[in-house]
Every structure is written in C-alpha cells, then in structure tokens.
Scaffold this motif. Structure first.
Motif, short mmCIF file in Angstrom:
data_model
loop_
_atom_site.label_atom_id
_atom_site.label_comp_id
_atom_site.label_asym_id
_atom_site.label_seq_id
_atom_site.Cartn_x
_atom_site.Cartn_y
_atom_site.Cartn_z
N ALA A 57 0.85 -1.20 0.00
CA ALA A 57 0.00 0.00 0.00
C ALA A 57 0.88 1.24 0.00
N ARG A 58 0.40 2.29 -0.62
CA ARG A 58 1.13 3.54 -0.74
C ARG A 58 0.19 4.72 -0.51
N PRO A 59 0.62 5.73 0.25
CA PRO A 59 -0.21 6.95 0.30
C PRO A 59 0.00 7.73 -0.99
N PHE A 60 -0.99 8.52 -1.39
CA PHE A 60 -0.77 9.43 -2.50
C PHE A 60 -1.56 10.71 -2.30
N MET A 61 -1.07 11.79 -2.97
CA MET A 61 -1.77 13.08 -2.91
C MET A 61 -2.07 13.52 -4.33
N GLY A 62 -1.14 14.28 -4.97
CA GLY A 62 -1.40 14.68 -6.36
C GLY A 62 -1.28 13.53 -7.34
N GLY A 63 -0.51 12.53 -6.98
CA GLY A 63 -0.34 11.35 -7.85
C GLY A 63 0.57 11.59 -9.04
N THR A 64 1.24 12.75 -9.11
CA THR A 64 2.01 13.06 -10.32
C THR A 64 3.29 12.24 -10.44
N ASP A 65 3.81 11.75 -9.33
CA ASP A 65 4.89 10.76 -9.39
C ASP A 65 4.30 9.35 -9.39
N THR A 66 3.33 9.15 -8.52
CA THR A 66 2.79 7.80 -8.30
C THR A 66 2.23 7.19 -9.59
N ALA B 275 0.34 18.62 -8.26
CA ALA B 275 1.58 18.32 -7.53
C ALA B 275 1.66 19.10 -6.22
N THR B 276 2.23 18.45 -5.20
CA THR B 276 2.39 19.09 -3.90
C THR B 276 3.88 19.19 -3.55
N ILE B 277 4.19 20.13 -2.65
CA ILE B 277 5.58 20.25 -2.21
C ILE B 277 5.94 19.07 -1.30
N GLY C 129 14.24 17.45 -7.31
CA GLY C 129 13.02 18.13 -6.87
C GLY C 129 13.25 19.64 -6.77
N ASP C 130 12.48 20.41 -7.53
CA ASP C 130 12.73 21.85 -7.62
C ASP C 130 12.40 22.62 -6.35
N THR C 131 11.48 22.10 -5.54
CA THR C 131 11.08 22.88 -4.36
C THR C 131 11.89 22.52 -3.12
N ILE D 124 2.69 9.00 7.57
CA ILE D 124 2.04 9.92 6.63
C ILE D 124 2.55 11.33 6.94
N VAL D 125 3.10 11.97 5.93
CA VAL D 125 3.50 13.37 6.12
C VAL D 125 2.22 14.20 6.12
N THR D 126 2.01 14.97 7.17
CA THR D 126 0.78 15.76 7.27
C THR D 126 1.02 17.23 6.95
C1 LIG Z 1 4.94 15.82 -16.56
C2 LIG Z 1 5.64 15.98 -15.23
C3 LIG Z 1 6.55 17.03 -15.07
C4 LIG Z 1 7.21 17.19 -13.85
N1 LIG Z 1 8.07 18.23 -13.73
C5 LIG Z 1 8.70 18.43 -12.54
C6 LIG Z 1 9.58 19.55 -12.39
O1 LIG Z 1 9.79 20.37 -13.29
N2 LIG Z 1 10.18 19.68 -11.17
C7 LIG Z 1 9.97 18.82 -10.13
O2 LIG Z 1 10.54 19.02 -9.05
N3 LIG Z 1 9.13 17.78 -10.26
C8 LIG Z 1 8.50 17.56 -11.43
N4 LIG Z 1 7.66 16.49 -11.56
C9 LIG Z 1 7.50 15.55 -10.42
C10 LIG Z 1 6.27 15.76 -9.51
O3 LIG Z 1 5.28 16.57 -10.07
C11 LIG Z 1 6.63 16.15 -8.11
O4 LIG Z 1 7.57 15.29 -7.48
C12 LIG Z 1 5.37 16.34 -7.19
O5 LIG Z 1 5.72 17.41 -6.37
C13 LIG Z 1 4.91 15.14 -6.34
O6 LIG Z 1 3.76 15.52 -5.56
P1 LIG Z 1 2.41 14.68 -5.60
O7 LIG Z 1 1.49 15.26 -4.60
O8 LIG Z 1 1.91 14.54 -6.99
O9 LIG Z 1 2.99 13.27 -5.10
P2 LIG Z 1 2.39 11.80 -5.25
O10 LIG Z 1 2.65 11.26 -6.61
O11 LIG Z 1 1.01 11.73 -4.72
O12 LIG Z 1 3.38 11.04 -4.23
C14 LIG Z 1 4.78 11.06 -4.44
C15 LIG Z 1 5.46 10.08 -3.46
O13 LIG Z 1 5.24 10.48 -2.11
C16 LIG Z 1 4.51 9.48 -1.39
N5 LIG Z 1 3.52 10.22 -0.61
C17 LIG Z 1 2.51 10.99 -1.14
N6 LIG Z 1 1.86 11.59 -0.14
C18 LIG Z 1 2.45 11.20 1.01
C19 LIG Z 1 2.23 11.52 2.38
N7 LIG Z 1 1.28 12.39 2.75
N8 LIG Z 1 3.01 10.94 3.31
C20 LIG Z 1 4.00 10.10 2.93
N9 LIG Z 1 4.28 9.77 1.67
C21 LIG Z 1 3.51 10.33 0.72
C22 LIG Z 1 3.90 8.57 -2.44
O14 LIG Z 1 3.67 7.26 -1.94
C23 LIG Z 1 4.95 8.63 -3.53
O15 LIG Z 1 6.04 7.79 -3.18
C24 LIG Z 1 6.98 16.29 -12.77
C25 LIG Z 1 6.06 15.24 -12.94
C26 LIG Z 1 5.40 15.08 -14.15
C27 LIG Z 1 4.41 13.95 -14.31
#
Ligand SMILES: Cc1cc2nc3c(=O)[nH]c(=O)nc-3n(C[C@H](O)[C@H](O)[C@H](O)COP(=O)(O)OP(=O)(O)OC[C@H]3O[C@@H](n4cnc5c(N)ncnc54)[C@H](O)[C@@H]3O)c2cc1C
Length: 296
Positions: free
Chosen positions: A33-42, A116-118, A129-131, A172-174
């Motif tokens: 199981a995995r937590p997710f928020m924006g899902g942009t990496d997941t 996407a979230t920070i 990671g840019d942020t 879970i990072v809150t």
């Molecule tokens: C097209 C595209 C372009 C991108 N360009 C960039 C860019 O220019 N610069 C950059 O830095 N990134 C970029 N990214 C990467 C991405 O958008 C970031 O890393 C984003 O900030 C991840 O946030 P999220 O909420 O979507 O994470 P998610 O995908 O929801 O989760 C990311 C990871 O964190 C874990 N997780 C999520 N939430 C929690 C929580 N609350 N507690 C513990 N673990 C958790 C998940 O299990 C997963 O391993 C890009 C991605 C895409 C698809």
C-alpha cells in the motif's frame, strides 16, 4: 517491440476516514500500500511498470492536509496536500517565504502544479526536486503521523538517497513546518533545464542570504544544490566561506568553487557529470550574487 508505457495496473482505491485509520492501513499492508496526494509521481511510476501497489491510499482530504496556517510570531504550517498553485498564490507565502513560491513556479506547467504538492516532491526524494532547495534553506521540517503517534523530522535529515527517506510503513507526512524566515532575507532559485517549459533540472541552485551580525562577513547564506548528488545538498563549506570573509566577487567565486567541489553528479540523458559540475559553479555564483545585491 517492448511497450515502455504498459498502462496502469489494477489497484484498490482506499479513502480512510481519519489519519489514524490511514496509518493503520498503511502499516498493516506494508509493501503493498502507498499513500498518495497529487499522484504526479505515483501514477507515472505505475504507468511505467516501476510500481504496482495493491492499494493506493488517498490522504488528501484528511485532517489539516489542505490548510495553510501562518502565525507571524511563530511559523508557517503548510498542509501536505496543498498543491503548488495554491502555494504560489498564497499571500502569506508571497510575503514571507517568496523563495518557496518562486521555486514552485519552476515546476512543470500550471496543469501539473494544480495536482503536484511540495510535500509529495519531498516524499518522492528525487535529487532534482525543484522545491526541495527552498524548503532546505528555510530549514523546514516534515510533520509525520504514524501508528505510534506524531513526530517531526528536519528536512536536512529526511533524505537518505534517491527515492529514499526517513519514512517508515504507516508514516504519513501531514505538513511542512517552516520556522519564521530570517529578517531581511532574500532568495533565488536558478534552474537549468533542457527547455523552459516542463523538464527536470539538469542542475539547480537555491541561495538564501540575510544580514547576521554574528558572522564575520556580516551576512549568512544557505545554498542548496539540486540534481548533482544522490540527495539534495546543502554544502556547509559554501556557507562557511560566505560567513567568514567580506562578501566580494572573489569570495562569491570561492564559494562557487566549493559548491562545485561538493557535488557528486552522474551523467544521464539530461547532461554529463562534468557539465553539471561547471553549471553548479556558474549558477551558484549567479544566485549568490543576485541575493547579495538584494541584501547588501
Ligand atoms: C509531466 C511531469 C513534469 C514534472 N516536472 C517536474 C519539475 O519540473 N520539477 C519537479 O521538481 N518535479 C516535477 N515532476 C514531479 C512531480 O510533479 C513532483 O515530485 C510532485 O511534487 C509530487 O507531488 P504529488 O502530490 O503529486 O505526489 P504523489 O505522486 O502523490 O506522491 C509522491 C510520493 O510520495 C509518497 N507520498 C505521497 N503523499 C504522502 C504523504 N502524505 N506521506 C508520505 N508519503 C507520501 C507517495 O507514496 C509517492 O512515493 C513532474 C512530474 C510530471 C508527471
């Protein structure tokens, strides 16, 4: 021909009612199981076949995850699920942590940033990671909820390697917690990408500086390097040079040389290791000079 994007595998979507329920579920299903928020990496990792979790646990709606709370006497608490566009637009972040908003603005596109979230950027632990540099130079910590209670981990101790963090199953990072920024500070994030639109950094340098009477130079700088080591770097020798000597172009050049010496880049599709090293030197010189001109 091999399909490099095999599509999303089957998974169950879990929407827990509370942080306690979410942590319990994640701990009981460690490894599947995995937590997710924006899902942009997941979802990208799942689509590419790198991850196949049986359960995706949505934590975006849980207590405090969407809140931005700024207390001018104490700190900023940024709910983990606040997306980057909200960070960029938040008046309290623009006023007190402008470097965070500036760094977030360099991430991909508006559409991507609306998901996407920070905190996700931090949990993903990509050295690119840019942020993360802005979070490091502001000395942020992550607030973590687990089955055993809550704890905080400074971001400076959070990253263990590419994709590896101090998080354990059930964690879970809150929120991200930022101390008050130093008075009179200025910051700059410089990102070198293959294009200006939507690419990860070949190299990135974040610089923050502020007046500090306790430093021999009269100023304190924090400089973070992205995409040039297994984890985001905050080389102490760069800070030491800028604290010890009067700030001149020569001091800044020496700090930039130290940044170049501190990084351990790899060669990949975005750039060679030597190119990255030289770019770190150039970007450090440029970022620190820009900050210096703003605070001097
Ligand atoms: C097209 C595209 C372009 C991108 N360009 C960039 C860019 O220019 N610069 C950059 O830095 N990134 C970029 N990214 C990467 C991405 O958008 C970031 O890393 C984003 O900030 C991840 O946030 P999220 O909420 O979507 O994470 P998610 O995908 O929801 O989760 C990311 C990871 O964190 C874990 N997780 C999520 N939430 C929690 C929580 N609350 N507690 C513990 N673990 C958790 C998940 O299990 C997963 O391993 C890009 C991605 C895409 C698809």
């Amino acid at each position: 021909m091999t399909n490099v994007h095999p599509g999303l595998p089957e998974f169950d979507y879990i929407r827990p009612a509370s942080l306690a329920e979410a942590s319990r579920f994640l701990a009981e299903h460690a490894g599947e199981a995995r937590p997710f928020m924006g899902g942009t990496d997941t979802f990208v990792r799942m689509r590419d076949g790198a991850w196949a979790p049986k359960y995706l646990v949505d934590v975006k709606h849980l207590e405090g995850m969407q809140a931005i709370a700024f207390d001018p006497a104490r700190s900023l608490t940024l709910g983990a699920a606040v997306n980057m566009n909200r960070v960029i637009a938040a008046p309290e972040i623009q006023a007190h942590y402008p470097l965070l908003a500036q760094a977030a603005r360099t991430v991909a596109s508006y559409q991507l940033r609306s998901r996407a979230t920070i905190a996700g950027n931090a949990c993903n632990a990509s050295p690119a990671g840019d942020t993360l540099g802005a979070c490091l130079v502001y000395d942020a910590a992550v607030a973590i909820h687990s089955v055993d209670g809550t704890r905080a981990v400074r971001l400076r101790e959070f990253f263990l390697g590419p994709g590896k963090t101090a998080l354990k199953p059930g964690d879970i990072v809150t929120a991200l917690m930022f101390p008050l920024p130093p008075a009179g500070h200025s910051g700059k994030y410089l990102k070198l990408g293959r294009n200006v639109l939507s690419d990860l950094a070949i190299a990135g340098v974040t610089a923050l500086g502020y007046p500090d009477a306790s430093a021999a130079s009269g100023f304190r700088f924090h400089v973070a390097l992205a995409s040039v080591a297994p984890v985001p770097l905050l080389p102490p020798e760069v800070e030491a040079i800028l604290a010890a000597e009067p700030i001149t172009p020569e001091t800044i050049a020496a700090a930039a040389d130290a940044a170049m010496a501190a990084c351990k880049p790899i060669s990949d599709v975005r750039g060679g290791a030597d190119y990255r090293r030289y770019m770190v030197r150039n970007l450090t010189r440029q970022a620190v000079t820009t900050v210096w001109e703003a605070i001097a």
